[in-house]
Write a protein that holds these residues in place. Structure first.
Motif, PDB file in Angstrom:
ATOM      1  N   THR A 153      -0.797   3.748  -2.464  1.00  0.00           N
ATOM      2  CA  THR A 153      -2.198   4.076  -2.186  1.00  0.00           C
ATOM      3  C   THR A 153      -2.401   4.749  -0.835  1.00  0.00           C
ATOM      4  O   THR A 153      -3.290   5.590  -0.682  1.00  0.00           O
ATOM      5  N   TYR A 173       3.274  -0.876  -9.921  1.00  0.00           N
ATOM      6  CA  TYR A 173       2.525  -2.002  -9.357  1.00  0.00           C
ATOM      7  C   TYR A 173       2.882  -3.230 -10.177  1.00  0.00           C
ATOM      8  O   TYR A 173       2.631  -3.291 -11.378  1.00  0.00           O
ATOM      9  N   LYS A 196       4.946   5.635  -9.252  1.00  0.00           N
ATOM     10  CA  LYS A 196       4.297   4.500  -8.591  1.00  0.00           C
ATOM     11  C   LYS A 196       4.274   3.312  -9.544  1.00  0.00           C
ATOM     12  O   LYS A 196       3.792   3.425 -10.672  1.00  0.00           O
ATOM     13  N   ASP A 201       0.826  -1.208   0.000  1.00  0.00           N
ATOM     14  CA  ASP A 201       0.000   0.000   0.000  1.00  0.00           C
ATOM     15  C   ASP A 201       0.859   1.256   0.000  1.00  0.00           C
ATOM     16  O   ASP A 201       0.446   2.304   0.471  1.00  0.00           O
ATOM     17  N   LYS A 257      -4.136  -3.169  -4.038  1.00  0.00           N
ATOM     18  CA  LYS A 257      -4.629  -2.760  -5.358  1.00  0.00           C
ATOM     19  C   LYS A 257      -3.695  -1.702  -5.922  1.00  0.00           C
ATOM     20  O   LYS A 257      -2.993  -1.015  -5.161  1.00  0.00           O
ATOM     21  N   PRO A 258      -3.662  -1.542  -7.243  1.00  0.00           N
ATOM     22  CA  PRO A 258      -2.808  -0.502  -7.820  1.00  0.00           C
ATOM     23  C   PRO A 258      -3.363   0.883  -7.504  1.00  0.00           C
ATOM     24  O   PRO A 258      -4.581   1.076  -7.457  1.00  0.00           O
ATOM     25  N   ALA A 259      -2.486   1.848  -7.274  1.00  0.00           N
ATOM     26  CA  ALA A 259      -2.914   3.238  -7.177  1.00  0.00           C
ATOM     27  C   ALA A 259      -3.458   3.650  -8.543  1.00  0.00           C
ATOM     28  O   ALA A 259      -3.068   3.091  -9.576  1.00  0.00           O
ATOM     29  N   GLN A 260      -4.370   4.604  -8.555  1.00  0.00           N
ATOM     30  CA  GLN A 260      -4.990   5.017  -9.823  1.00  0.00           C
ATOM     31  C   GLN A 260      -3.969   5.496 -10.841  1.00  0.00           C
ATOM     32  O   GLN A 260      -4.157   5.323 -12.047  1.00  0.00           O
ATOM     33  N   ASP A 261      -2.872   6.105 -10.358  1.00  0.00           N
ATOM     34  CA  ASP A 261      -1.852   6.629 -11.265  1.00  0.00           C
ATOM     35  C   ASP A 261      -0.611   5.742 -11.330  1.00  0.00           C
ATOM     36  O   ASP A 261       0.454   6.186 -11.766  1.00  0.00           O
TER      37      ASP A 261
END
Length: 233
Positions: A141, A152, A150, A138, A200-204
């Motif tokens: 995130t 992932y 970032k 995390d 989960k992946p960060a949005q960016d």
């Protein structure tokens, strides 16, 4: 490659952070070590912090029902990172915290919101000049949501299990690939569906599927991204 001197002014430095998130067995640790060597940045292995917490919980006979005890341990965790070694109360426990048993306990403890909160400030404190490579689940995130880079990493459970079996064999240990695959799938399910900071992946985030990539390919793509973002030149 050399580093840019990234800061706004002397009294308010901006610490560049690169986050590497993803489940176990995708190559996060190897990539983090590689980027640390190439950039000269500090390294945060957040998984090792949770494993050290799990190790300490086992040593102190603390289970998931003893929330005050776990939070107190998290707030006062006697863990140090020396190069590639993990010290607990001054004792090298690197091998002990890397076992599948400790990993399972760590995953369970990581699902407790109060425990994650207690460890958050300690993780943030790793961000020091000239920069930080943060390896975890995390990092992008929750811990460093404003990080300029970032990543992932992901891969199939079967490939990750095979990598773990190969790693254990290289250590002279036997491994049951069916059980390891099952353990990985159960851990993924637990980490992805926990209330606190789910995996989960960060949005960016830039997502890299390492199933069919060599570690050299992954490292090259990561370095290209750091160059594009101006963290190296």
């Amino acid at each position: 490659m050399s580093l840019f001197n990234a800061h706004s002014n002397e009294s308010n430095p901006i610490i560049p952070v690169v986050t590497i998130d993803g489940p176990s067995g995708v190559g996060k640790g190897t990539l983090a070590q590689y980027l640390t060597c190439k950039t000269g940045f500090h390294l945060l292995d957040s998984g090792a912090i949770y494993r050290a917490l799990a190790y300490g919980a086992v040593q102190n006979s603390l289970d998931g029902t003893n929330l005050p005890g776990l939070v107190n341990l998290a707030l006062n965790l006697p863990v140090e990172f020396m190069s590639t070694s993990i010290l607990y109360n001054g004792v090298d426990v690197t091998a002990s915290v890397r076992t599948e048993e400790v990993a399972a306990v760590a995953s369970t403890l990581a699902a407790i919101p109060e425990v994650r909160s207690a460890l958050l400030a300690r993780q943030k404190a790793f961000a020091q000049a000239p920069g930080l490579i943060a390896d975890g689940r995390d990092m992008g995130t929750v811990v460093f949501p404003d990080a300029p880079v970032k990543l992932y990493l992901t891969a199939s459970a079967e490939i990750r299990a095979q990598r773990r079996v190969n790693q254990l064999k290289n250590q002279g240990l036997n491994a049951n690939i069916r059980k390891i695959t099952q353990d990985i799938q159960e851990r993924d399910e637990r980490d992805s569906n926990r209330v606190a900071a789910p995996l989960k992946p960060a949005q960016d985030a830039v997502v890299l599927d390492t199933t069919h990539l060599s570690i050299e390919d992954v490292c090259q793509q990561a370095m290209s991204l750091l160059w594009q973002k101006g963290l190296i030149k």
